[in-house]
Design a protein around this motif. Structure first.
Motif, mmCIF file in Angstrom:
data_model
loop_
_atom_site.group_PDB
_atom_site.id
_atom_site.type_symbol
_atom_site.label_atom_id
_atom_site.label_comp_id
_atom_site.label_asym_id
_atom_site.label_seq_id
_atom_site.Cartn_x
_atom_site.Cartn_y
_atom_site.Cartn_z
ATOM 1 N N ILE A 20 0.858 -1.187 0.000
ATOM 2 C CA ILE A 20 0.000 0.000 0.000
ATOM 3 C C ILE A 20 0.889 1.230 0.000
ATOM 4 O O ILE A 20 1.711 1.421 0.906
ATOM 5 C CB ILE A 20 -0.945 0.003 1.217
ATOM 6 N N ARG A 21 0.746 2.050 -1.049
ATOM 7 C CA ARG A 21 1.520 3.274 -1.196
ATOM 8 C C ARG A 21 0.566 4.429 -1.463
ATOM 9 O O ARG A 21 -0.287 4.331 -2.355
ATOM 10 C CB ARG A 21 2.531 3.149 -2.351
ATOM 11 N N ASP A 22 0.721 5.491 -0.691
ATOM 12 C CA ASP A 22 -0.128 6.673 -0.858
ATOM 13 C C ASP A 22 -1.612 6.323 -0.832
ATOM 14 O O ASP A 22 -2.404 6.868 -1.608
ATOM 15 C CB ASP A 22 0.219 7.398 -2.176
ATOM 16 N N GLY A 23 -1.971 5.386 0.045
ATOM 17 C CA GLY A 23 -3.372 5.040 0.221
ATOM 18 C C GLY A 23 -3.954 4.154 -0.858
ATOM 19 O O GLY A 23 -5.172 3.932 -0.881
ATOM 20 N N GLU A 24 -3.125 3.622 -1.760
ATOM 21 C CA GLU A 24 -3.609 2.749 -2.835
ATOM 22 C C GLU A 24 -2.886 1.408 -2.790
ATOM 23 O O GLU A 24 -1.697 1.345 -2.450
ATOM 24 C CB GLU A 24 -3.391 3.378 -4.205
ATOM 25 N N LEU A 25 -3.603 0.355 -3.180
ATOM 26 C CA LEU A 25 -2.991 -0.953 -3.309
ATOM 27 C C LEU A 25 -2.188 -0.984 -4.600
ATOM 28 O O LEU A 25 -2.716 -0.706 -5.681
ATOM 29 C CB LEU A 25 -4.059 -2.047 -3.332
ATOM 30 N N ASN A 26 -0.892 -1.288 -4.474
ATOM 31 C CA ASN A 26 0.009 -1.308 -5.626
ATOM 32 C C ASN A 26 0.574 -2.699 -5.841
ATOM 33 O O ASN A 26 0.765 -3.463 -4.887
ATOM 34 C CB ASN A 26 1.172 -0.339 -5.403
ATOM 35 N N VAL A 27 0.869 -3.005 -7.105
ATOM 36 C CA VAL A 27 1.523 -4.252 -7.472
ATOM 37 C C VAL A 27 2.846 -3.916 -8.140
ATOM 38 O O VAL A 27 2.956 -2.911 -8.861
ATOM 39 C CB VAL A 27 0.641 -5.104 -8.413
ATOM 40 N N LEU A 28 3.852 -4.729 -7.897
ATOM 41 C CA LEU A 28 5.162 -4.512 -8.508
ATOM 42 C C LEU A 28 5.195 -5.139 -9.902
ATOM 43 O O LEU A 28 4.912 -6.330 -10.054
ATOM 44 C CB LEU A 28 6.261 -5.127 -7.639
ATOM 45 N N LEU A 29 5.538 -4.336 -10.893
ATOM 46 C CA LEU A 29 5.665 -4.807 -12.267
ATOM 47 C C LEU A 29 7.057 -4.490 -12.800
ATOM 48 O O LEU A 29 7.689 -3.517 -12.377
ATOM 49 C CB LEU A 29 4.616 -4.148 -13.169
ATOM 50 N N VAL A 30 7.524 -5.326 -13.705
ATOM 51 C CA VAL A 30 8.798 -5.074 -14.369
ATOM 52 C C VAL A 30 8.547 -4.898 -15.858
ATOM 53 O O VAL A 30 7.590 -5.434 -16.416
ATOM 54 C CB VAL A 30 9.798 -6.240 -14.146
ATOM 55 N N GLU A 31 9.411 -4.121 -16.486
ATOM 56 C CA GLU A 31 9.372 -4.002 -17.949
ATOM 57 C C GLU A 31 10.317 -5.052 -18.510
ATOM 58 O O GLU A 31 11.509 -5.068 -18.185
ATOM 59 C CB GLU A 31 9.804 -2.606 -18.391
ATOM 60 N N ARG A 32 9.789 -5.943 -19.333
ATOM 61 C CA ARG A 32 10.602 -7.047 -19.824
ATOM 62 C C ARG A 32 11.720 -6.549 -20.727
ATOM 63 O O ARG A 32 11.498 -5.766 -21.653
ATOM 64 C CB ARG A 32 9.723 -8.055 -20.569
ATOM 65 N N GLY A 33 12.934 -7.024 -20.423
ATOM 66 C CA GLY A 33 14.086 -6.643 -21.222
ATOM 67 C C GLY A 33 14.388 -7.621 -22.331
ATOM 68 O O GLY A 33 15.228 -7.338 -23.193
ATOM 69 N N ASN A 34 13.738 -8.801 -22.316
ATOM 70 C CA ASN A 34 13.992 -9.837 -23.318
ATOM 71 C C ASN A 34 12.689 -10.241 -23.993
ATOM 72 O O ASN A 34 11.594 -9.998 -23.482
ATOM 73 C CB ASN A 34 14.623 -11.085 -22.665
ATOM 74 N N GLU A 35 12.814 -10.880 -25.142
ATOM 75 C CA GLU A 35 11.659 -11.477 -25.801
ATOM 76 C C GLU A 35 11.286 -12.769 -25.076
ATOM 77 O O GLU A 35 12.154 -13.403 -24.465
ATOM 78 C CB GLU A 35 11.976 -11.770 -27.276
ATOM 79 N N PRO A 36 10.011 -13.175 -25.096
ATOM 80 C CA PRO A 36 8.892 -12.498 -25.750
ATOM 81 C C PRO A 36 8.354 -11.335 -24.916
ATOM 82 O O PRO A 36 8.701 -11.203 -23.743
ATOM 83 C CB PRO A 36 7.845 -13.616 -25.857
ATOM 84 N N TYR A 37 7.546 -10.525 -25.566
ATOM 85 C CA TYR A 37 6.916 -9.369 -24.924
ATOM 86 C C TYR A 37 7.933 -8.349 -24.442
ATOM 87 O O TYR A 37 7.718 -7.688 -23.424
ATOM 88 C CB TYR A 37 6.032 -9.810 -23.744
ATOM 89 N N ASP A 87 2.778 -19.554 -22.776
ATOM 90 C CA ASP A 87 4.091 -18.958 -23.040
ATOM 91 C C ASP A 87 4.503 -19.303 -24.465
ATOM 92 O O ASP A 87 4.581 -20.490 -24.816
ATOM 93 C CB ASP A 87 5.120 -19.502 -22.040
ATOM 94 N N PRO A 88 4.760 -18.296 -25.318
ATOM 95 C CA PRO A 88 5.121 -18.575 -26.719
ATOM 96 C C PRO A 88 6.455 -19.280 -26.897
ATOM 97 O O PRO A 88 6.761 -19.764 -27.986
ATOM 98 C CB PRO A 88 5.144 -17.179 -27.365
#
Length: 248
Positions: A20-37, A87-88
């Protein structure tokens, strides 16, 4: 031996990390550095290595991809996902873990991620197509698991830095459930729940009104009685007999 058996099956772990950050429920996400996606947001995770247990892999991936300390988190296994086309890259079964922690810091991206950020869950729920793989499904299941856990276990305290007030704890329930709770009714329920909270003997005077009592997590792991969301009924712990099902 069939071609499918010859190719084999890979196993991965994925992590749904909530805070919980700033009163909101947050989820941790990463930006994929490799394929796929590549370039798409995803849940942090990776392949199970030889000699590792699933939990060891989850803790390693947590630290490698985000820089977060696994010891600070409540970590539990969610479930396995085994859709053949999830998963492709091939046949990959993933085991998802749910992690909860109090106001976690800004993470640092690791080896397989170009960025790691906290994102409000509400923004992902409204745009599930923004996540890679079947991660929208995993996130949805993890969110319901977290909400259910708050009903039947004492895990809500994992979101609270100690010591905390009943008001702090109520805000956790309201944020995770997306509900507004009556303060007096909530206080009565949580303070009467068996070994849920332990008073520290101290008070916090910074809040308006009289100083608030400070608490820490008690030894209980199951919440008795359960603290149910509005309109829900308690699940029984045993399976009723056929005759019992017919009774009023």
């Amino acid at each position: 031996m069939s071609r499918e058996h010859q190719r084999g099956v890979d196993v991965t772990v994925d992590l749904v990390i909530l805070t919980i950050r700033d009163g909101e429920l947050n989820v941790l996400l990463v930006e994929r550095g490799n394929e796929p996606y590549r370039g798409r947001q995803a849940l942090p995770g990776g392949y199970l290595r030889p000699g590792e247990t699933l939990e060891h892999a989850a803790r390693r991936e947590l630290e490698e991809e985000t820089g977060l300390d696994a010891e600070r988190l409540h970590l539990e296994q969610l479930r396995a996902y085994s859709e053949p086309d999830r998963d492709p890259r091939g046949r990959v079964i993933t085991v998802a873990f749910l992690a909860l922690g109090p106001d976690l810091p800004i993470p640092k991206a690791g080896t397989d991620a170009s960025d790691a950020i906290w994102v409000p869950v509400s923004s992902i729920v409204t745009e599930p197509g923004s996540l890679a793989f079947d991660h929208p499904t995993i996130l949805r299941d993890a969110l319901e698991q977290a909400r259910s856990q708050l009903e039947y276990t004492t895990v809500a305290t994992a979101f609270c830095p100690e010591p905390f007030t009943v008001s702090d704890l109520r805000k956790v329930y309201e944020t995770v459930w997306g509900l507004t709770l009556d303060p007096s009714n909530f206080r009565r329920k949580v303070t009467r729940a068996d070994r849920f909270l332990e008073a520290t003997g101290e008070r916090r005077s910074a809040e308006p009104g009289r100083p608030a009592t400070l608490y820490r997590r008690g030894p209980a792991r199951l919440l008795h009685p359960p603290l149910l969301r509005e309109g829900r009924t308690a699940r029984t712990q045993t399976t009723p007999s056929p005759s019992a099902k017919k009774s009023d």
